[in-house]
Design a protein around this motif. Sequence first.
Motif, PDB file in Angstrom:
ATOM      1  N   THR A  38       0.797  -1.302   0.076  1.00 49.59           N
ATOM      2  CA  THR A  38      -0.163  -0.119  -0.116  1.00 49.59           C
ATOM      3  C   THR A  38       1.046   1.304  -0.116  1.00 49.59           C
ATOM      4  O   THR A  38       0.598   2.350  -0.753  1.00 49.59           O
ATOM      5  CB  THR A  38      -0.823   0.071   1.214  1.00 49.59           C
ATOM      6  OG1 THR A  38      -1.857  -1.089   1.290  1.00 49.59           O
ATOM      7  CG2 THR A  38      -1.765   1.123   1.363  1.00 49.59           C
ATOM      8  N   TYR A  40       3.746   1.462  -1.309  1.00 45.68           N
ATOM      9  CA  TYR A  40       4.609   1.464  -2.328  1.00 45.68           C
ATOM     10  C   TYR A  40       3.874   2.107  -3.334  1.00 45.68           C
ATOM     11  O   TYR A  40       4.311   2.778  -4.177  1.00 45.68           O
ATOM     12  CB  TYR A  40       5.161   0.142  -2.838  1.00 45.68           C
ATOM     13  CG  TYR A  40       5.375   0.128  -4.169  1.00 45.68           C
ATOM     14  CD1 TYR A  40       6.791   0.425  -4.506  1.00 45.68           C
ATOM     15  CD2 TYR A  40       4.784  -0.524  -5.340  1.00 45.68           C
ATOM     16  CE1 TYR A  40       7.334   0.443  -5.952  1.00 45.68           C
ATOM     17  CE2 TYR A  40       5.274  -0.561  -6.617  1.00 45.68           C
ATOM     18  CZ  TYR A  40       6.472  -0.009  -6.932  1.00 45.68           C
ATOM     19  OH  TYR A  40       6.700  -0.025  -8.333  1.00 45.68           O
ATOM     20  N   LYS A  41       2.473   1.955  -3.358  1.00 44.61           N
ATOM     21  CA  LYS A  41       1.596   2.415  -4.288  1.00 44.61           C
ATOM     22  C   LYS A  41       1.378   3.671  -4.531  1.00 44.61           C
ATOM     23  O   LYS A  41       1.054   4.445  -5.244  1.00 44.61           O
ATOM     24  CB  LYS A  41       0.030   1.707  -4.358  1.00 44.61           C
ATOM     25  CG  LYS A  41       0.143   0.130  -4.738  1.00 44.61           C
ATOM     26  CD  LYS A  41      -1.161  -0.533  -4.940  1.00 44.61           C
ATOM     27  CE  LYS A  41      -1.978  -0.222  -3.749  1.00 44.61           C
ATOM     28  NZ  LYS A  41      -3.536  -0.718  -3.560  1.00 44.61           N
ATOM     29  N   TYR A  42       1.846   4.284  -3.211  1.00 43.27           N
ATOM     30  CA  TYR A  42       1.330   5.875  -2.992  1.00 43.27           C
ATOM     31  C   TYR A  42       2.199   6.644  -3.948  1.00 43.27           C
ATOM     32  O   TYR A  42       3.307   6.669  -3.781  1.00 43.27           O
ATOM     33  CB  TYR A  42       1.462   6.231  -1.712  1.00 43.27           C
ATOM     34  CG  TYR A  42       1.049   7.451  -1.236  1.00 43.27           C
ATOM     35  CD1 TYR A  42      -0.116   7.944  -1.244  1.00 43.27           C
ATOM     36  CD2 TYR A  42       2.227   8.713  -0.951  1.00 43.27           C
ATOM     37  CE1 TYR A  42      -0.682   9.385  -1.026  1.00 43.27           C
ATOM     38  CE2 TYR A  42       1.526  10.016  -0.305  1.00 43.27           C
ATOM     39  CZ  TYR A  42       0.457  10.201  -0.659  1.00 43.27           C
ATOM     40  OH  TYR A  42       0.097  11.358  -0.335  1.00 43.27           O
ATOM     41  N   THR A  44       2.994   6.279  -6.958  1.00 42.24           N
ATOM     42  CA  THR A  44       3.999   5.727  -7.769  1.00 42.24           C
ATOM     43  C   THR A  44       3.186   4.769  -8.959  1.00 42.24           C
ATOM     44  O   THR A  44       2.062   4.254  -8.910  1.00 42.24           O
ATOM     45  CB  THR A  44       4.538   4.510  -7.033  1.00 42.24           C
ATOM     46  OG1 THR A  44       5.439   5.076  -5.811  1.00 42.24           O
ATOM     47  CG2 THR A  44       5.669   3.777  -7.725  1.00 42.24           C
ATOM     48  N   GLN A  45       3.951   4.939 -10.108  1.00 41.14           N
ATOM     49  CA  GLN A  45       3.293   4.157 -11.362  1.00 41.14           C
ATOM     50  C   GLN A  45       3.764   2.475 -10.961  1.00 41.14           C
ATOM     51  O   GLN A  45       4.759   2.369 -10.955  1.00 41.14           O
ATOM     52  CB  GLN A  45       3.776   4.571 -12.474  1.00 41.14           C
ATOM     53  CG  GLN A  45       3.596   6.230 -12.820  1.00 41.14           C
ATOM     54  CD  GLN A  45       1.883   6.301 -13.304  1.00 41.14           C
ATOM     55  OE1 GLN A  45       1.297   5.330 -13.825  1.00 41.14           O
ATOM     56  NE2 GLN A  45       1.239   7.182 -13.045  1.00 41.14           N
ATOM     57  N   HIS A  46       2.929   1.854 -10.799  1.00 42.98           N
ATOM     58  CA  HIS A  46       2.845   0.378 -10.637  1.00 42.98           C
ATOM     59  C   HIS A  46       2.191  -0.481 -11.334  1.00 42.98           C
ATOM     60  O   HIS A  46       1.085  -0.205 -12.198  1.00 42.98           O
ATOM     61  CB  HIS A  46       2.835   0.212  -8.996  1.00 42.98           C
ATOM     62  CG  HIS A  46       1.323   0.551  -8.695  1.00 42.98           C
ATOM     63  ND1 HIS A  46       0.576   1.903  -8.426  1.00 42.98           N
ATOM     64  CD2 HIS A  46       0.204  -0.401  -8.662  1.00 42.98           C
ATOM     65  CE1 HIS A  46      -0.638   1.765  -8.294  1.00 42.98           C
ATOM     66  NE2 HIS A  46      -1.067   0.318  -8.410  1.00 42.98           N
ATOM     67  N   LYS A  48       0.096  -4.378 -11.322  1.00 46.11           N
ATOM     68  CA  LYS A  48      -0.505  -5.245 -10.277  1.00 46.11           C
ATOM     69  C   LYS A  48       0.258  -6.367  -9.854  1.00 46.11           C
ATOM     70  O   LYS A  48       0.219  -6.890  -8.809  1.00 46.11           O
ATOM     71  CB  LYS A  48      -2.005  -5.740 -10.832  1.00 46.11           C
ATOM     72  CG  LYS A  48      -2.859  -6.341 -10.081  1.00 46.11           C
ATOM     73  CD  LYS A  48      -3.998  -6.764 -10.678  1.00 46.11           C
ATOM     74  CE  LYS A  48      -5.093  -7.529  -9.598  1.00 46.11           C
ATOM     75  NZ  LYS A  48      -6.459  -7.807 -10.283  1.00 46.11           N
ATOM     76  N   VAL A  51       2.664  -5.435  -7.170  1.00 44.53           N
ATOM     77  CA  VAL A  51       1.940  -5.238  -5.990  1.00 44.53           C
ATOM     78  C   VAL A  51       1.749  -6.667  -5.206  1.00 44.53           C
ATOM     79  O   VAL A  51       1.903  -6.754  -4.042  1.00 44.53           O
ATOM     80  CB  VAL A  51       0.902  -4.247  -5.997  1.00 44.53           C
ATOM     81  CG1 VAL A  51       0.061  -4.084  -4.857  1.00 44.53           C
ATOM     82  CG2 VAL A  51       1.330  -2.980  -6.665  1.00 44.53           C
ATOM     83  N   GLU A  96      11.292   0.639  -5.933  1.00 43.84           N
ATOM     84  CA  GLU A  96      11.213  -0.826  -6.135  1.00 43.84           C
ATOM     85  C   GLU A  96      12.094  -1.761  -4.978  1.00 43.84           C
ATOM     86  O   GLU A  96      11.542  -2.547  -4.582  1.00 43.84           O
ATOM     87  CB  GLU A  96      11.054  -1.175  -7.625  1.00 43.84           C
ATOM     88  CG  GLU A  96       9.825  -0.964  -8.468  1.00 43.84           C
ATOM     89  CD  GLU A  96      10.136  -1.218  -9.817  1.00 43.84           C
ATOM     90  OE1 GLU A  96      11.143  -1.784 -10.167  1.00 43.84           O
ATOM     91  OE2 GLU A  96       8.932  -1.219 -10.646  1.00 43.84           O
TER      92      GLU A  96
END
Length: 227
Positions: A38, A40-42, A44-46, A48, A51, A96
């Motif tokens: 969670t 990391y997603k903030y 940030t282009q990620h 699925k 994640v 990452e």
Amino acid sequence: MLTDLFSNILTTTSSNITVTQLFWILLTSLSLGFLVATIYKYHTQHTKEFVITLSLMPTLIAVIILLVNGNLGTSVAVAGAFSLIRFRSAAGSSKELLAVFLATAIGLATGMGYLLLALTFTLLLSLIIFLLEQSSFGKPNAKFRYMILTAPKGFDVDDFFQQNSHNLWNKMELVCIHYKKKTDVLVMEIILELNHQVSDQDILNLLLQEGVIDLVLHQQIPKKKRL
């Protein structure tokens, strides 16, 4: 209180681990893995896929630590397997790598039974990452531009940038210049420090008027394949 952080729920060897101990290890690893994913997603282009991998990595590592506890031969085999995975994987961004290392640390701590320690440093580091993302710490200077300029062979780059230095930019740094014999053009990488009140459109208009063939303007230096 500080000594409680290093309290270990595994009072016996891994071969005699109880169902309750295993439950708390897996639950803590999975919960902290979701927290790391969670954070990391903030901002940030990620993907699925990454994640999901990040969410489950602490649990997987915790299980591996439980299995290899006290077995030197198995530990060496697992280390070799991780080395193969590393060298067959593409290099990721710095964020990452940070997330992967954090997930690995969680798995190591929970697999060894230090649940409170894993919870404490995960919450602390997650808070620090969140605050740094909110702040301007590490934000690129808005005055700098990175430019890839393609011009005819006779283009005098030094004379051009010196003539316009007082109007649009304070400083110009020629990073490299490359001559392409096949197309008879010069390709230059340039870093500009713009004056205040100068827009990107002003730079584009000026350069296009000078007969530039191609122009790429970045607000920050593009990422290289390194940290």
